[in-house]
Write a protein that holds these residues in place. Structure first.
Motif, mmCIF file in Angstrom:
data_model
loop_
_atom_site.group_PDB
_atom_site.id
_atom_site.type_symbol
_atom_site.label_atom_id
_atom_site.label_comp_id
_atom_site.label_asym_id
_atom_site.label_seq_id
_atom_site.Cartn_x
_atom_site.Cartn_y
_atom_site.Cartn_z
ATOM 1 N N PHE A 97 -10.988 -20.432 -14.178
ATOM 2 C CA PHE A 97 -11.506 -21.543 -13.395
ATOM 3 C C PHE A 97 -10.704 -22.782 -13.754
ATOM 4 N N ASP A 98 -10.123 -23.414 -12.765
ATOM 5 C CA ASP A 98 -9.362 -24.636 -12.981
ATOM 6 C C ASP A 98 -10.334 -25.814 -13.017
ATOM 7 N N PRO A 99 -10.413 -26.540 -14.131
ATOM 8 C CA PRO A 99 -11.360 -27.669 -14.201
ATOM 9 C C PRO A 99 -11.070 -28.755 -13.174
ATOM 10 N N GLU A 100 -9.846 -28.801 -12.646
ATOM 11 C CA GLU A 100 -9.503 -29.819 -11.663
ATOM 12 C C GLU A 100 -9.761 -29.352 -10.227
ATOM 13 N N MET A 101 -10.281 -28.136 -10.080
ATOM 14 C CA MET A 101 -10.603 -27.610 -8.755
ATOM 15 C C MET A 101 -11.753 -28.413 -8.168
ATOM 16 N N SER A 102 -11.699 -28.682 -6.865
ATOM 17 C CA SER A 102 -12.797 -29.429 -6.249
ATOM 18 C C SER A 102 -13.911 -28.441 -5.898
ATOM 19 N N TRP A 103 -14.916 -28.375 -6.726
ATOM 20 C CA TRP A 103 -16.035 -27.454 -6.557
ATOM 21 C C TRP A 103 -17.025 -28.026 -5.544
ATOM 22 N N ASP A 104 -17.173 -29.372 -5.550
ATOM 23 C CA ASP A 104 -18.075 -30.023 -4.605
ATOM 24 C C ASP A 104 -17.328 -30.307 -3.302
ATOM 25 N N ALA A 105 -18.047 -30.298 -2.209
ATOM 26 C CA ALA A 105 -17.418 -30.510 -0.895
ATOM 27 C C ALA A 105 -17.035 -31.967 -0.713
ATOM 28 N N ALA A 106 -15.941 -32.178 -0.025
ATOM 29 C CA ALA A 106 -15.515 -33.531 0.313
ATOM 30 C C ALA A 106 -16.363 -34.030 1.478
ATOM 31 N N PRO A 107 -16.635 -35.329 1.529
ATOM 32 C CA PRO A 107 -17.424 -35.855 2.651
ATOM 33 C C PRO A 107 -16.712 -35.599 3.977
ATOM 34 N N SER A 108 -17.467 -35.151 4.958
ATOM 35 C CA SER A 108 -16.860 -34.816 6.246
ATOM 36 C C SER A 108 -16.746 -36.024 7.161
ATOM 37 N N GLY A 109 -17.556 -37.041 6.937
ATOM 38 C CA GLY A 109 -17.522 -38.219 7.789
ATOM 39 C C GLY A 109 -18.316 -38.053 9.073
ATOM 40 N N ARG A 110 -18.956 -36.910 9.258
ATOM 41 C CA ARG A 110 -19.752 -36.664 10.456
ATOM 42 C C ARG A 110 -21.226 -36.884 10.157
ATOM 43 N N ARG A 111 -22.004 -36.976 11.209
ATOM 44 C CA ARG A 111 -23.436 -37.169 11.047
ATOM 45 C C ARG A 111 -24.090 -35.883 10.553
#
Length: 98
Positions: free
Chosen positions: A31-45
């Motif tokens: 597991f790469d500790p720098e991996m983005s595990w949480d989702a990035a904000p989509s900017g949609r409603r």
């Protein structure tokens, strides 16, 4: 017509052969500790995603690899992350089933 004889192999280097058999059963999960595990904000409603596609794909890969049910997969990935020392939330089984 007679069948051809299959070739016969003789192991001459037993220590190397034994080590090769041991390595064949080795399992490394990284597991790469720098991996983005949480989702990035989509900017949609609407409600934002909690987990990235990589997190869900990792969990589903473990499920298929080890032939587990979704709840077992959640517990397995939680224990792996705990062993590695990463404080990441794991998607629950209903998120994985979607």
């Amino acid at each position: 017509m007679s069948r051809p004889k299959p070739p016969t192999y003789k192991t001459r280097n037993w220590p190397a052969y034994n080590e090769a058999l041991k390595r064949r059963g080795s399992l490394t999960i990284w597991f790469d500790p720098e991996m983005s595990w949480d989702a990035a904000p989509s900017g949609r409603r609407g409600r934002q995603q909690s987990y990235s596609d990589a997190a869900i794909q990792t969990c589903l890969s473990m499920k298929v690899l080890f032939g587990m049910a979704l709840r077992q997969t959640t517990g397995f990935v939680e224990s792996l992350l705990r062993l590695v020392g990463l404080n990441w939330a794991v998607p629950d089984f209903s998120t994985l089933s979607r």
